[in-house]
Each structure stands twice: as C-alpha cells, then as structure tokens.
Design a protein around this motif. Sequence first.
Motif, PDB file in Angstrom:
ATOM      1  N   GLU A 189       0.853  -1.195   0.000  1.00 56.57           N
ATOM      2  CA  GLU A 189       0.000   0.000   0.000  1.00 56.57           C
ATOM      3  C   GLU A 189       0.885   1.240   0.000  1.00 56.57           C
ATOM      4  N   PRO A 190       1.294   1.701  -1.174  1.00 52.36           N
ATOM      5  CA  PRO A 190       0.979   1.171  -2.509  1.00 52.36           C
ATOM      6  C   PRO A 190       1.918   0.034  -2.895  1.00 52.36           C
ATOM      7  N   PRO A 191       1.653  -0.628  -4.028  1.00 49.32           N
ATOM      8  CA  PRO A 191       2.610  -1.612  -4.540  1.00 49.32           C
ATOM      9  C   PRO A 191       3.969  -0.961  -4.760  1.00 49.32           C
ATOM     10  N   ALA A 192       5.011  -1.786  -4.797  1.00 49.37           N
ATOM     11  CA  ALA A 192       6.366  -1.242  -4.915  1.00 49.37           C
ATOM     12  C   ALA A 192       7.241  -2.198  -5.706  1.00 49.37           C
ATOM     13  N   LEU A 193       8.357  -1.688  -6.192  1.00 45.28           N
ATOM     14  CA  LEU A 193       9.343  -2.536  -6.850  1.00 45.28           C
ATOM     15  C   LEU A 193       9.915  -3.531  -5.850  1.00 45.28           C
ATOM     16  N   GLY A 194      10.127  -4.760  -6.308  1.00 43.58           N
ATOM     17  CA  GLY A 194      10.666  -5.780  -5.423  1.00 43.58           C
ATOM     18  C   GLY A 194      11.044  -7.023  -6.201  1.00 43.58           C
ATOM     19  N   ASP A 195      11.353  -8.072  -5.481  1.00 43.21           N
ATOM     20  CA  ASP A 195      11.717  -9.355  -6.089  1.00 43.21           C
ATOM     21  C   ASP A 195      10.686 -10.397  -5.685  1.00 43.21           C
ATOM     22  N   ALA A 196      10.121 -11.066  -6.678  1.00 45.33           N
ATOM     23  CA  ALA A 196       9.132 -12.106  -6.409  1.00 45.33           C
ATOM     24  C   ALA A 196       8.840 -12.844  -7.706  1.00 45.33           C
ATOM     25  N   HIS A 197       8.232 -14.002  -7.577  1.00 47.68           N
ATOM     26  CA  HIS A 197       7.766 -14.724  -8.759  1.00 47.68           C
ATOM     27  C   HIS A 197       6.478 -14.068  -9.235  1.00 47.68           C
ATOM     28  N   ALA A 198       6.461 -13.616 -10.474  1.00 48.10           N
ATOM     29  CA  ALA A 198       5.329 -12.846 -10.977  1.00 48.10           C
ATOM     30  C   ALA A 198       4.184 -13.746 -11.422  1.00 48.10           C
ATOM     31  N   ALA A 199       2.966 -13.327 -11.080  1.00 52.11           N
ATOM     32  CA  ALA A 199       1.771 -14.035 -11.538  1.00 52.11           C
ATOM     33  C   ALA A 199       1.379 -13.617 -12.944  1.00 52.11           C
ATOM     34  N   ALA A 200       1.935 -12.500 -13.412  1.00 53.11           N
ATOM     35  CA  ALA A 200       1.656 -12.023 -14.768  1.00 53.11           C
ATOM     36  C   ALA A 200       2.863 -11.240 -15.261  1.00 53.11           C
ATOM     37  N   THR A 201       3.082 -11.290 -16.561  1.00 52.94           N
ATOM     38  CA  THR A 201       4.146 -10.512 -17.192  1.00 52.94           C
ATOM     39  C   THR A 201       3.543  -9.689 -18.317  1.00 52.94           C
ATOM     40  N   VAL A 202       3.879  -8.407 -18.325  1.00 54.01           N
ATOM     41  CA  VAL A 202       3.421  -7.489 -19.367  1.00 54.01           C
ATOM     42  C   VAL A 202       4.642  -7.091 -20.182  1.00 54.01           C
ATOM     43  N   GLU A 203       4.615  -7.383 -21.474  1.00 58.22           N
ATOM     44  CA  GLU A 203       5.773  -7.102 -22.323  1.00 58.22           C
ATOM     45  C   GLU A 203       5.364  -6.205 -23.483  1.00 58.22           C
ATOM     46  N   ALA A 204       6.197  -5.192 -23.740  1.00 63.30           N
ATOM     47  CA  ALA A 204       5.966  -4.262 -24.845  1.00 63.30           C
ATOM     48  C   ALA A 204       7.226  -3.422 -24.998  1.00 63.30           C
ATOM     49  N   PRO A 205       7.391  -2.728 -26.129  1.00 60.11           N
ATOM     50  CA  PRO A 205       8.487  -1.763 -26.214  1.00 60.11           C
ATOM     51  C   PRO A 205       8.411  -0.766 -25.059  1.00 60.11           C
ATOM     52  N   ALA A 206       9.572  -0.300 -24.610  1.00 58.10           N
ATOM     53  CA  ALA A 206       9.620   0.573 -23.434  1.00 58.10           C
ATOM     54  C   ALA A 206       8.723   1.796 -23.596  1.00 58.10           C
ATOM     55  N   GLN A 207       8.702   2.383 -24.791  1.00 60.67           N
ATOM     56  CA  GLN A 207       7.868   3.573 -24.987  1.00 60.67           C
ATOM     57  C   GLN A 207       6.394   3.251 -24.817  1.00 60.67           C
ATOM     58  N   ASP A 208       5.961   2.085 -25.263  1.00 62.01           N
ATOM     59  CA  ASP A 208       4.555   1.719 -25.113  1.00 62.01           C
ATOM     60  C   ASP A 208       4.198   1.513 -23.643  1.00 62.01           C
ATOM     61  N   LEU A 209       5.111   0.914 -22.881  1.00 59.65           N
ATOM     62  CA  LEU A 209       4.885   0.800 -21.441  1.00 59.65           C
ATOM     63  C   LEU A 209       4.803   2.185 -20.803  1.00 59.65           C
ATOM     64  N   LEU A 210       5.702   3.066 -21.213  1.00 59.06           N
ATOM     65  CA  LEU A 210       5.724   4.419 -20.654  1.00 59.06           C
ATOM     66  C   LEU A 210       4.418   5.144 -20.931  1.00 59.06           C
ATOM     67  N   MET A 211       3.903   5.019 -22.140  1.00 56.79           N
ATOM     68  CA  MET A 211       2.676   5.723 -22.495  1.00 56.79           C
ATOM     69  C   MET A 211       1.470   5.193 -21.726  1.00 56.79           C
ATOM     70  N   VAL A 212       1.458   3.903 -21.425  1.00 57.52           N
ATOM     71  CA  VAL A 212       0.383   3.364 -20.589  1.00 57.52           C
ATOM     72  C   VAL A 212       0.491   3.922 -19.171  1.00 57.52           C
ATOM     73  N   LEU A 213       1.695   3.931 -18.621  1.00 58.75           N
ATOM     74  CA  LEU A 213       1.883   4.408 -17.249  1.00 58.75           C
ATOM     75  C   LEU A 213       1.563   5.893 -17.112  1.00 58.75           C
ATOM     76  N   TRP A 214       1.746   6.660 -18.196  1.00 63.07           N
ATOM     77  CA  TRP A 214       1.424   8.086 -18.175  1.00 63.07           C
ATOM     78  C   TRP A 214       0.021   8.364 -18.727  1.00 63.07           C
ATOM     79  N   ASN A 215      -0.797   7.334 -18.819  1.00 62.99           N
ATOM     80  CA  ASN A 215      -2.197   7.497 -19.247  1.00 62.99           C
ATOM     81  C   ASN A 215      -2.306   8.107 -20.642  1.00 62.99           C
ATOM     82  N   ARG A 216      -1.323   7.830 -21.487  1.00 60.14           N
ATOM     83  CA  ARG A 216      -1.344   8.344 -22.859  1.00 60.14           C
ATOM     84  C   ARG A 216      -1.883   7.320 -23.846  1.00 60.14           C
ATOM     85  N   SER A 217      -1.974   6.068 -23.453  1.00 55.96           N
ATOM     86  CA  SER A 217      -2.458   5.013 -24.342  1.00 55.96           C
ATOM     87  C   SER A 217      -3.505   4.180 -23.621  1.00 55.96           C
TER      88      SER A 217
END
Length: 243
Positions: A189-217
């Motif tokens: 609370e809130p989530p944070a960067l860390g080390d763990a086995h992921a239940a999901a992986t989201v893969e895309a070019p870095a710019q596409d990830l950035l645009m999602v995180l900045w609410n642009r896409s």
Amino acid sequence: MPMFPLPATEYLPHLRALTKDFAEEVRAGRLEAVVPSCGEWTRAELVAHLGNVYRWAAKIVRTGDRERTPVPVSGDPARWYEECAAELLEALAGADPDEPCWHFAGSAKTKAFWFRRQVCETAVHLIDAHAARDAVVRLDPLVAADGVDEVLGSFLPRAARFGPAPSLPVPITLRASDFDQSWTLVPGEPPALGDAHAAATVEAPAQDLLMVLWNRSRLDEAGLRITGDAEVARAFLAAKLTP
C-alpha cells in the motif's frame, strides 16, 4: 542491464537532444491544435507549461526556491521555449548533482533528481506535441525505459495523490521488449518494486509501457503482450499512477 537512474550528468546529452526535437516540433505544427493527451490544452499551452517547468526546475537547482512564478510566452513561441531550455541546461550543467536540494519524490534529496526528471518530462511532452498533429515520434529505448523506471520508483509511491490507490494482490512484471530491462512489482500500500515470482508478465516496447503508465495510451490499443493473470495486470495498469 543498466542501473537506473543513470549518473546525473549522463542525462544532459539526452536533454539537449530532446529539447532540440521539441523546439523543432513546435515549429512544425499549429499552435492552436488541441493536444489530445493533455485534456483541453493546445500546443501553445503545452509550450508554456514545459517552458515554465524548466524555469521552475532551474530556479530550484540554482537557489533552492521552489515557488512557482509562471511567465507568459513572449515573441516567437519556439524561440521562447529554446530560451527556457537553455536556462535549464545551464543550471544543470553548472550544478553539483550531489548537493542537497528539495524535490517531491522519496529518493535522496539532491540535485541529481532534476536531471532525470526534466528528461522524462520532455520525453513525454514531445510525444504529446506530435500527437496533436497525428504524428508519431519514437524515443531512444534507453530514455523510454528510464521513464518507466521513474514512474515505478518515484510516482507510484505517491499514486494516492492522483486517484484511488492501485490494487495489486499478486506480483507482476513489466518487461521492455526492446531494451534489457524488467521491473517486478509486489503487493503493498501502494505496490512497490521488489523481487518475487510474478503471476503475470506485461511485455511491450519501453515507450509503449511508458505511455500506458502516463495514461497516454488505452490498454486495448497499447500492443501489450500479457501472459499469466491478465486481469490483475490490466487492473493495475488501468490505475492512475501519474499526475
């Protein structure tokens, strides 16, 4: 795999290149055009915003004074913007990145923060400016990946300021498909960067990830490849993590 953030002075060549590109983009399109990713702003208002952000950051780096005193665009907007960018670059080039300095994030309070922040600010708004004339610009994948890292490290801890706190019941990983970098987020609370086995992986070019995180896409238009628990990953990415 690079370690983010980069050494502060390594951001300066990227900032010089991005500000040059932004000035050229200002000259390339109509100033009255609406910027679809910035609410009701026009390109002229985007220029004024970014130029005043530069002046504010330069003042903080030079004097420590964080009061915002916006000034209107005067004369040729592209030239006015270039003057603001020159002021920022001069302030950063003359600064000791290790000197104490206020900033809004939770990392060490030094001037180094502002080198990275202004690169990321300019990169996102360069994309915004192009979008206002239905054009596309591709960032250096390193710059885009660094922007993703900034969102997850500097803005995610403050996400409750921007909207409902993001929910993350299980770990997920974001992976840049065009750059050797991945980020695993763990519940909290809130989530944070860390080390763990992921239940999901989201893969895309870095710019596409950035645009999602900045609410642009929108998620359904971002070209994300999600494996594992897609519902959890999409719910997290749909949250408002940035201003």
